[in-house]
Design an enzyme around this catalytic site. Structure first.
Site, PDB file in Angstrom:
ATOM      1  N   VAL A   1     -48.984 -46.820  18.557  1.00  0.00           N
ATOM      2  CA  VAL A   1     -48.646 -47.879  19.589  1.00  0.00           C
ATOM      3  C   VAL A   1     -49.889 -48.492  19.943  1.00  0.00           C
ATOM      4  O   VAL A   1     -50.110 -49.583  20.202  1.00  0.00           O
ATOM      5  CB  VAL A   1     -47.885 -47.515  20.621  1.00  0.00           C
ATOM      6  CG1 VAL A   1     -48.689 -46.955  21.917  1.00  0.00           C
ATOM      7  CG2 VAL A   1     -47.438 -48.898  21.265  1.00  0.00           C
ATOM      8  N   SER A   2     -51.408 -48.056  19.802  1.00  0.00           N
ATOM      9  CA  SER A   2     -52.360 -48.380  20.158  1.00  0.00           C
ATOM     10  C   SER A   2     -53.301 -48.823  19.034  1.00  0.00           C
ATOM     11  O   SER A   2     -53.629 -48.005  18.268  1.00  0.00           O
ATOM     12  CB  SER A   2     -53.166 -46.910  20.811  1.00  0.00           C
ATOM     13  OG  SER A   2     -54.613 -47.228  20.770  1.00  0.00           O
TER      14      SER A   2
END
EC number: 2.5.1.18
Length: 231
Positions: free
Chosen positions: A14-15
Site C-alpha cells: 500500500v506504500s
C-alpha cells in the site's frame, strides 16, 4: 575477510515509497553484494503501534508527497501513478488481505524470495500503476497469475492466507519492525558483523541519499567504500 552484509527490507504494497525502495534494492543487491531479505509486513499495524499519522492524512504532506513520488518514479524508472482515489485505496480498502497473501506466498516458497518479489511487484502495479483492487481474492489471484504462480499454487496460497498461521506470521513481522523502531515504511535494517542500523527511506531528501547512507554503513565494517548509485 569480507564482512557479511544483510539488509532486511520491511514493506507494505500500500506504500508507494516502499515500491521505489523495493525496486532499487532488488535491482542492485548483486551489484552492491548485499543479501536482501524481504520482510512483508502491515503498515496499518506500524502506524497504530508507533502512534504515527500517515502523510496522506496531512494536506500539505500529501501535496508534497504527490510531487515527490512523481520525481522519484521518473528517476528510478518505476511506472508509479497514483490511483484515482488514493484515500479509498490506502485507507478504506487498505492492504491487510494483500499482505497476508504475500506472507502466505513467502511461507510456501522455501528456496529464496523470487515468488515473493514477483507477487509483491504485481500487487504494487495493480494499486499504484493500474488503479486496480488488491483486496478481493480474484484480484490477488490475478496478480499471482501474472507473477508466474500456477493455478494450484494460487489456490493453496489463497487458502493459507486466511489461516491463523499466516495471520500470526504477518503480525510477528510487523511487531519485529516495531521492535526495530519502525514508524513507517519502507524500513531497512542493516546487519554487519553482529551490529545493526535501522534506516527509514522517506525521512531523507531522496532515495539515492538514503541508499548511499545504507551502503556506507555496511562499508564501514569492510573498509570498502566503492559506493555507486546508478539507475
Amino acid at each position: 575477510m569480507t564482512s557479511r552484509k544483510v539488509v532486511e527490507l520491511f514493506y507494505d504494497v500500500v506504500s508507494p515509497y516502499s515500491w521505489l525502495g523495493f525496486e532499487v534494492m532488488c535491482r542492485y543487491r548483486n551489484v552492491w553484494n548485499i543479501e536482501l531479505k524481504l520482510r512483508p509486513a502491515f503498515l496499518g499495524g506500524i502506524m497504530q503501534g508507533s502512534g504515527n499519522k500517515p502523510p496522506g492524512l496531512v494536506p500539505n504532506k500529501f501535496l508534497y508527497m504527490t510531487k515527490d513520488l512523481n520525481r522519484l518514479a521518473e528517476y528510478f524508472d518505476v511506472p508509479l501513478q497514483a490511483p484515482s482515489d488514493p484515500f479509498e485505496a490506502m485507507f478504506k480498502k487498505g492492504s491487510l488481505s494483500a499482505m497476508r497473501f504475500v506472507a502466505a506466498v513467502q511461507e510456501k516458497e522455501k528456496a529464496g524470495d523470487k515468488q515473493v518479489e514477483q507477487v509483491s511487484r504485481e500487487l504494487w502495479r495493480r494499486i499504484w500503476s493500474e488503479d486496480k483492487d488488491i483486496t478481493e481474492p480474484a484480484s490477488l489471484a490475478e496478480a499471482a497469475k501474472k507473477a508466474g504462480l500456477s493455478d494450484s499454487e494460487i489456490e493453496d496460497v489463497l487458502e493459507l492466507s486466511t489461516s491463523k498461521e499466516i495471520k500470526d506470521k504477518l503480525k510477528d513481522t510487523t511487531e519485529k519492525a516495531l521492535d526495530f523502531g519502525a514508524f513507517g515504511f519502507p524500513m531497512m535494517v542493516c546487519h554487519v558483523d553482529g551490529k545493526l542500523e535501522m534506516f527509514f527511506g522517506s525521512d531523507l531528501s531522496s532515495w539515492p541519499t538514503a541508499l548511499v547512507r545504507i551502503l556506507l554503513y555496511c562499508a564501514s565494517f569492510t573498509n570498502t567504500y566503492d559506493v555507486k548509485v546508478t539507475r
